[in-house]
Design a protein around this motif. Structure first.
Motif, short mmCIF file in Angstrom:
data_model
loop_
_atom_site.label_atom_id
_atom_site.label_comp_id
_atom_site.label_asym_id
_atom_site.label_seq_id
_atom_site.Cartn_x
_atom_site.Cartn_y
_atom_site.Cartn_z
N SER A 1 0.83 -1.21 0.00
CA SER A 1 0.00 0.00 0.00
C SER A 1 0.86 1.25 0.00
N LYS A 2 1.84 1.23 0.84
CA LYS A 2 2.70 2.41 1.01
C LYS A 2 3.59 2.66 -0.21
N LYS A 3 4.00 1.56 -0.86
CA LYS A 3 4.85 1.69 -2.06
C LYS A 3 4.06 2.17 -3.28
N ASN A 4 2.76 1.93 -3.28
CA ASN A 4 1.97 2.18 -4.48
C ASN A 4 0.92 3.28 -4.34
N GLN A 5 0.76 3.82 -3.14
CA GLN A 5 -0.23 4.86 -2.93
C GLN A 5 0.42 6.10 -2.31
N PRO A 6 -0.10 7.27 -2.65
CA PRO A 6 0.35 8.46 -1.93
C PRO A 6 -0.11 8.37 -0.48
N TYR A 7 0.49 9.14 0.39
CA TYR A 7 0.18 9.07 1.81
C TYR A 7 -1.32 9.14 2.09
N VAL A 8 -2.01 10.02 1.40
CA VAL A 8 -3.43 10.27 1.68
C VAL A 8 -4.30 9.03 1.47
N TYR A 9 -3.86 8.08 0.63
CA TYR A 9 -4.65 6.87 0.38
C TYR A 9 -3.90 5.59 0.78
N SER A 10 -2.93 5.72 1.65
CA SER A 10 -2.07 4.57 1.97
C SER A 10 -2.65 3.65 3.05
N LYS B 1 -9.14 -18.98 -5.39
CA LYS B 1 -8.86 -18.57 -6.77
C LYS B 1 -7.37 -18.73 -7.10
N ILE B 2 -6.52 -18.35 -6.14
CA ILE B 2 -5.07 -18.43 -6.36
C ILE B 2 -4.62 -19.89 -6.49
N LEU B 3 -5.12 -20.75 -5.59
CA LEU B 3 -4.74 -22.17 -5.62
C LEU B 3 -5.27 -22.88 -6.87
N ALA B 4 -6.44 -22.43 -7.35
CA ALA B 4 -7.02 -23.02 -8.58
C ALA B 4 -6.35 -22.45 -9.83
N LYS B 5 -5.44 -21.47 -9.62
CA LYS B 5 -4.73 -20.80 -10.72
C LYS B 5 -5.71 -20.21 -11.75
N GLU B 6 -6.77 -19.59 -11.21
CA GLU B 6 -7.71 -18.91 -12.10
C GLU B 6 -6.98 -17.79 -12.83
N GLU B 7 -7.43 -17.49 -14.03
CA GLU B 7 -6.76 -16.49 -14.85
C GLU B 7 -6.69 -15.14 -14.15
N ASN B 8 -5.49 -14.62 -14.07
CA ASN B 8 -5.21 -13.30 -13.46
C ASN B 8 -5.56 -13.22 -11.96
N ALA B 9 -5.83 -14.36 -11.32
CA ALA B 9 -6.21 -14.33 -9.89
C ALA B 9 -5.10 -13.74 -9.02
N LEU B 10 -3.86 -14.17 -9.25
CA LEU B 10 -2.75 -13.67 -8.44
C LEU B 10 -2.51 -12.19 -8.71
N GLU B 11 -2.54 -11.79 -9.98
CA GLU B 11 -2.33 -10.38 -10.34
C GLU B 11 -3.39 -9.48 -9.68
N LYS B 12 -4.62 -9.98 -9.69
CA LYS B 12 -5.72 -9.20 -9.08
C LYS B 12 -5.54 -9.09 -7.57
N TYR B 13 -5.06 -10.19 -6.95
CA TYR B 13 -4.84 -10.17 -5.50
C TYR B 13 -3.74 -9.19 -5.13
N ILE B 14 -2.64 -9.21 -5.88
CA ILE B 14 -1.54 -8.26 -5.62
C ILE B 14 -2.02 -6.83 -5.84
N ALA B 15 -2.88 -6.63 -6.84
CA ALA B 15 -3.46 -5.29 -7.08
C ALA B 15 -4.30 -4.85 -5.88
N PHE B 16 -5.01 -5.80 -5.26
CA PHE B 16 -5.77 -5.50 -4.04
C PHE B 16 -4.83 -5.03 -2.93
N LEU B 17 -3.69 -5.74 -2.76
CA LEU B 17 -2.73 -5.36 -1.72
C LEU B 17 -2.15 -3.97 -1.97
N LYS B 18 -2.06 -3.59 -3.24
CA LYS B 18 -1.48 -2.29 -3.60
C LYS B 18 -2.48 -1.14 -3.48
N SER B 19 -3.76 -1.46 -3.30
CA SER B 19 -4.81 -0.44 -3.40
C SER B 19 -4.92 0.48 -2.20
N GLY B 20 -4.46 0.02 -1.02
CA GLY B 20 -4.57 0.85 0.18
C GLY B 20 -6.00 1.28 0.40
#
Length: 601
Positions: free
Chosen positions: A402-411, A540-559
């Motif tokens: 969150s901190k690496k990918n968001q400005p302070y106001v949305y971290s 979803k990640i264990l089933a290796k659904e398409e883009n599941a891991l990328e979407k999860y990492i995007a969630f972690l980055k969203s703050g």
């Protein structure tokens, strides 16, 4: 004669096992210098009062506010972490007290911001935001504040609400004093027939005892004591709920439930759907009770039998280095980038690993925008400690992203999202341990661990959430709620949730009186929704659904860059539907099948 293991002092703990807190401040003098700087710069915020309708002044205010808050948070993380290393160290207790007191003063000086923003015509304000390119980053923040306008009062009314806030918090404070300081419990006999004093803290030890007499005696002793104070507890709780209702009416919400959910843009339907979905699937919990009764070889199963483990906790000794490897293996589906951050945290000194004299108990993740996301552990070489490592590093890596990918106001991420990343780690770890364990008893232990997680974090917390909903609605409708009414509601919920196999003992009727979360309005349902979201991500990640891991990492980055429901939905988990909760029930049923099949083998 067995030698008693001596607890080390802080100084005796190896430096490599301590968090590198000196990366924030090398010494207390540098902390004190920054604290003086904070005290000097904070009063400057007041000069912007009455000037926020100018784009230039609004930008200057927001930049200064960020500077003050970031410095304050950095000072606070250092003081709190140092204080928790050794709670007997008065120097660090003093630092903590100083920054805590000043934080209250600091926030009060910024209190004019929201009312002033809301006093500016919306068109004028949005035009100002477009005037300076640097202000565009704050557009989501400002729009969020504008959405609260229908529920924000005049300046005088807000002052009145602020002045009564301490009175509205009184029921919670009274409850805390009564339950933590004034109540004393009788003595009971432990497994060795030795007389011990029961407390609210050690109750968990005796209610999970293999000796049925011990857990029954603890159960009856605890709740019969609470029963003596039932009228005081009932008055305290209903007064607290009436405070929430008063607040919601003053702020023109349709209900106290809406007033709790709407600020984070969570539809009331999410809460109702959660309760409804669990109610539609209570047969799974009834099945669990039936299996537990059978495995414990009981003629009848009582409420005091719920916490006794089906499988004894394996007596294993796991060195911390081994724990790291186990967690790494469990989190392998999250990919190399995630694991690199995990290992960076270990090497860079995020974690304070072992217990020492005076160290705060438990575990947590803590950090600010300008510090590492520190982790406090009290690692004791047990399987639970391995799970705790995965959980807390889940929080810290979420913060890191969150901190690496968001400005302070949305971290900062919201409470609705806070437990998702940590619980996803736990789900992945337990899945790995269950799937790869060859020893029958160990496998049963891991299966039971996940079953208990779902029982306590989903079923139990939703039962709590249903109790909250019922009590708030009854008081909002103008009905009185006596201690007898509260006990009846609680009893009926237990009968419904645990099914006909369970003997719902009358003592359990008082359990509502020992749940502190009921003094934080509509808080507990988020444990269940957080677990459901985490289970969905893990699946979803264990089933290796398409883009599941990328979407999860995007969630972690969203703050906190959007409302929690939107952030999760973008990542593929729609909490406005019943699907995540239904998937959790499916997992619960799979585990029950696994348990029965493993026992047969």
């Amino acid at each position: 004669m067995v030698e008693t293991k001596k607890l080390k002092s802080r100084e005796e703990i190896d430096a490599n096992s301590k968090w590198k807190i000196e990366k924030i401040y090398e010494n207390i003098q540098l902390w004190e210098e920054d604290f003086e700087n904070l005290k000097k710069v904070t009063p400057e915020i007041s000069k912007f009062e009455g000037k926020l309708n100018s784009a230039k002044d609004l930008l200057s205010y927001l930049k200064l506010e960020e500077e003050i808050l970031r410095l304050g948070e950095k000072l606070s993380v250092y003081a709190h972490c140092r204080s928790d290393e050794d709670t007997t160290n008065t120097t660090f207790q003093s630092l903590k007290s100083k920054i805590d007191s000043f934080f209250t003063e600091m926030l009060s000086k910024m209190a004019f911001f929201t009312p002033e923003i809301l006093s500016i015509p919306e068109d004028t304000l949005l035009k100002e935001l477009d005037e300076l390119p640097e202000l565009k980053i704050y557009k989501t923040l400002i729009k969020d504040i504008l959405k609260s306008k229908p529920h924000t009062l005049s300046k005088n009314e807000e002052n009145i609400m602020a002045s009564v806030s301490e009175c509205l918090e009184a029921p919670g404070n009274i409850y805390s004093m009564l339950s933590n300081a004034d109540i004393t419990f009788p003595k009971i006999k432990d497994e060795h027939k030795k007389e011990v004093e029961l407390t609210d803290k050690n109750y968990s030890v005796y209610i999970s005892s293999k000796n049925r007499k011990v857990r029954k005696e603890a159960f009856k002793a605890l709740f019969s004591t609470y029963e003596k104070y039932k009228n005081t507890f009932a008055t305290s709780l209903t007064s607290s709920i009436k405070g929430f209702i008063f607040n919601s009416k003053m702020r023109k919400y349709n209900s106290s439930l809406e007033s709790s959910l709407k600020p984070n843009d969570i539809p009331v339907e999410v809460y109702n759907k959660t309760v409804e979905t669990i109610n539609n699937n209570l047969s799974s919990l009834h099945r669990y009770v039936k299996i537990k009764k059978k495995l414990l070889k009981l003629d009848d199963i009582h409420m005091y039998d719920l916490y006794v483990p089906i499988i004894d906790t394996p007596n294993v000794h796991i060195e911390f280095e081994k724990a790291i490897k186990i967690v790494e293996e469990g989190l392998n589906p999250l990919g190399s980038e995630y694991l690199n951050i995990f290992n960076e945290g270990i090497k860079e000194g995020w974690i304070d690993i072992y217990e020492n004299k005076g160290k705060r108990g438990g575990a947590y993740s803590s950090g600010s925008y300008d510090t590492m996301p520190y982790v406090l552990l009290n690692y004791n070489y047990k399987l639970n400690d391995v799970s705790t490592l995965a959980h807390e590093m889940g929080h810290s890596i979420h913060t890191y992203y969150s901190k690496k990918n968001q400005p302070y106001v949305y971290s900062n991420y919201t409470l609705f999202c806070a437990e998702v990343a940590s619980t996803t780690n736990e789900c992945l770890l337990l899945n790995h341990l269950i799937n790869n364990e060859k020893d029958k008893n160990m496998k049963l232990y891991f299966i039971n661990q996940q079953l208990e997680q779902i029982r306590t974090t989903v079923f139990r917390q939703v039962m709590f959430a249903e109790f909250e909903k019922l009590t708030h609605e009854k008081l909002e409708a103008g009905n009185a709620l006596t201690s007898e009414d509260l006990c009846n509601i609680w009893h009926e919920l237990n009968v419904k949730y645990f099914g006909e196999e369970m003997v719902v003992d009358s003592e359990i009727d008082m359990e509502w009186s020992r749940i502190p979360h009921f003094y934080s309005d509509f808080y507990v349902y988020q444990y269940a929704t957080g677990y459901a979201a985490a289970n969905s991500f893990a699946k979803k990640i264990l089933a290796k659904e398409e883009n599941a891991l990328e979407k999860y990492i995007a969630f972690l980055k969203s703050g906190g860059s959007d409302y929690p429901i939107n952030i999760l939905k973008k990542a593929g988990v729609d909490m406005s539907t019943s699907t995540p909760m239904e998937d959790t029930i499916k997992r619960f049923n799979e585990l029950l099948d696994m348990m029965e099949n493993t026992i047969k083998d």
